[in-house]
Write an enzyme that holds these catalytic residues in place. Structure first.
Site, short mmCIF file in Angstrom:
data_model
loop_
_atom_site.label_atom_id
_atom_site.label_comp_id
_atom_site.label_asym_id
_atom_site.label_seq_id
_atom_site.Cartn_x
_atom_site.Cartn_y
_atom_site.Cartn_z
N LYS A 178 0.85 -1.19 0.00
CA LYS A 178 0.00 0.00 0.00
C LYS A 178 0.89 1.24 0.00
O LYS A 178 1.17 1.84 1.03
CB LYS A 178 -0.93 -0.05 1.22
CG LYS A 178 -2.21 0.75 1.01
CD LYS A 178 -3.25 0.44 2.05
CE LYS A 178 -4.34 1.48 2.08
NZ LYS A 178 -5.10 1.64 0.86
N1 PMP Z 1 -7.53 -2.77 -2.88
C1 PMP Z 1 -7.02 -1.54 -2.90
C2 PMP Z 1 -6.30 -1.07 -4.11
C3 PMP Z 1 -7.19 -0.70 -1.79
O1 PMP Z 1 -6.70 0.54 -1.79
C4 PMP Z 1 -7.89 -1.17 -0.66
C5 PMP Z 1 -8.09 -0.28 0.52
N2 PMP Z 1 -7.01 -0.38 1.42
C6 PMP Z 1 -8.39 -2.48 -0.69
C7 PMP Z 1 -8.19 -3.25 -1.81
C8 PMP Z 1 -9.12 -3.04 0.49
O2 PMP Z 1 -8.23 -3.28 1.54
P1 PMP Z 1 -8.69 -3.20 3.06
O3 PMP Z 1 -9.85 -4.13 3.19
O4 PMP Z 1 -7.50 -3.66 3.83
O5 PMP Z 1 -9.06 -1.80 3.33
#
Ligand code: PMP
Length: 304
Positions: free
Chosen positions: A158
């Site tokens: 991320k």
């Molecule tokens: N994919 C992307 C590209 C994201 O930015 C996110 C948000 N963090 C998610 C999936 C979902 O991840 P999470 O459930 O950990 O928020």
């Protein structure tokens, strides 16, 4: 962003929102060299609780390691800084944004001796994809932009720079009148939404693209897989063709921002007959964690 809370934690202490600023020569501003998390805090019957805080902070450490970003704080110290930021801003329910970035120093792309800054903001926040999204579902399109290809920029981390891809997917979708866009992988198979993971249900079987499909392995995705297991369902993590989305009986997004949001329509194809029994059961189990109707058997709630 206009002022949304009074204080921001930055580099080890609380600052006033308006004083938490950066220099224009910050490396991250020029090259996207930041790593971050998005975390929700929910107003539960036992007080505000942060959802899967430790898992989010651990993912932040993994993203940082990839980009040789290091800081002098432990996982527990950053967890406590998140709780403290929620407490000082008196937030009952909302969003927490921890971010670490390369600051102002050498301007070279590969400069590793830039100062590293770490900040945590927390502010009230509601439904991400608009009013009614959780009940009625959202209308989406498959983007003409693919997701990040493996071996370019790691999609499973991320990092700030990754979100240029998400912006292109999301801008295009919104300009075409959709709530959100879905990116395909380099192989033309389903990957994920601009900022959310994707689940499909066909004939009672639940599917989601695997970790190798250029996705960020969401913490909400993982939570939903566990909640579905509690209900006796197995989720098949497997490569999925684009048409599987058009012919699905149900489809939904998961993510910290979107929580569990049904998909109503994709590229003009209505998804199923709109009844969504499994999506509704998942939503009930997920949101039940925060009103106490789903027992928190895994210690996912971190009370502030
Ligand atoms: N994919 C992307 C590209 C994201 O930015 C996110 C948000 N963090 C998610 C999936 C979902 O991840 P999470 O459930 O950990 O928020």
């Amino acid at each position: 962003m206009s002022k949304r809370a009074d204080h921001i934690w930055m580099d080890g202490s609380m600052r006033r929102w308006e004083d938490a600023t950066v220099h224009v020569m910050s490396h991250a501003l020029h090259y996207g060299s930041s790593v971050f998390e998005g975390i929700r805090v929910y107003d539960t019957p036992n007080g505000p609780a942060i959802f899967r805080l430790e898992d989010h902070i651990k993912r932040l450490f993994k993203s940082a390691r990839m980009y040789r970003i290091s800081w002098p704080y432990t996982v527990e110290e950053l967890m406590e800084a998140c709780r403290e930021t929620v407490r000082v801003n008196n937030i009952k329910s909302g969003y927490i944004r921890p971010l670490a970035f390369r600051g102002a120093g050498p301007i070279g792309v590969s400069a590793m001796d830039t100062p590293i800054h770490v900040m945590i903001a927390a502010f009230p926040w509601g439904v991400y994809l608009g009013d009614g999204a959780l009940e009625n579902g959202v209308d989406v399109c498959v983007s003409s932009w693919n997701r990040l290809a493996p071996n370019t920029i790691p999609p499973g981390m991320k990092a700030g720079g990754n979100y240029l891809s998400s912006m292109l997917i999301s801008y295009e979708a919104k300009e075409r009148g959709f709530h959100e866009g879905i990116g395909l992988g380099r192989d033309g198979l389903l990957s994920e939404g601009a900022g959310e993971n994707l689940f499909l249900i066909e004939e009672g079987t639940i599917y989601t693209p695997p970790g190798s499909a250029s996705i960020l392995k969401g913490i909400t995705r993982h939570s939903v897989v566990q909640l579905l297991a509690d209900m006796g369902h197995t989720v098949n993590e497997q490569p999925l063709a684009r048409e599987a989305l058009y012919t699905a009986d149900e489809a939904f997004f998961t993510g910290t921002a979107v929580e569990v949001t049904p998909i109503r329509c994709c590229d003009g194809f209505d998804i199923g007959n709109g009844e969504r029994p499994i999506t509704k059961a998942v939503q009930a189990a997920f949101f039940g964690l925060f009103d106490g109707s789903t027992p928190d058997t895994r210690g996912w709630l971190d009370y502030v």
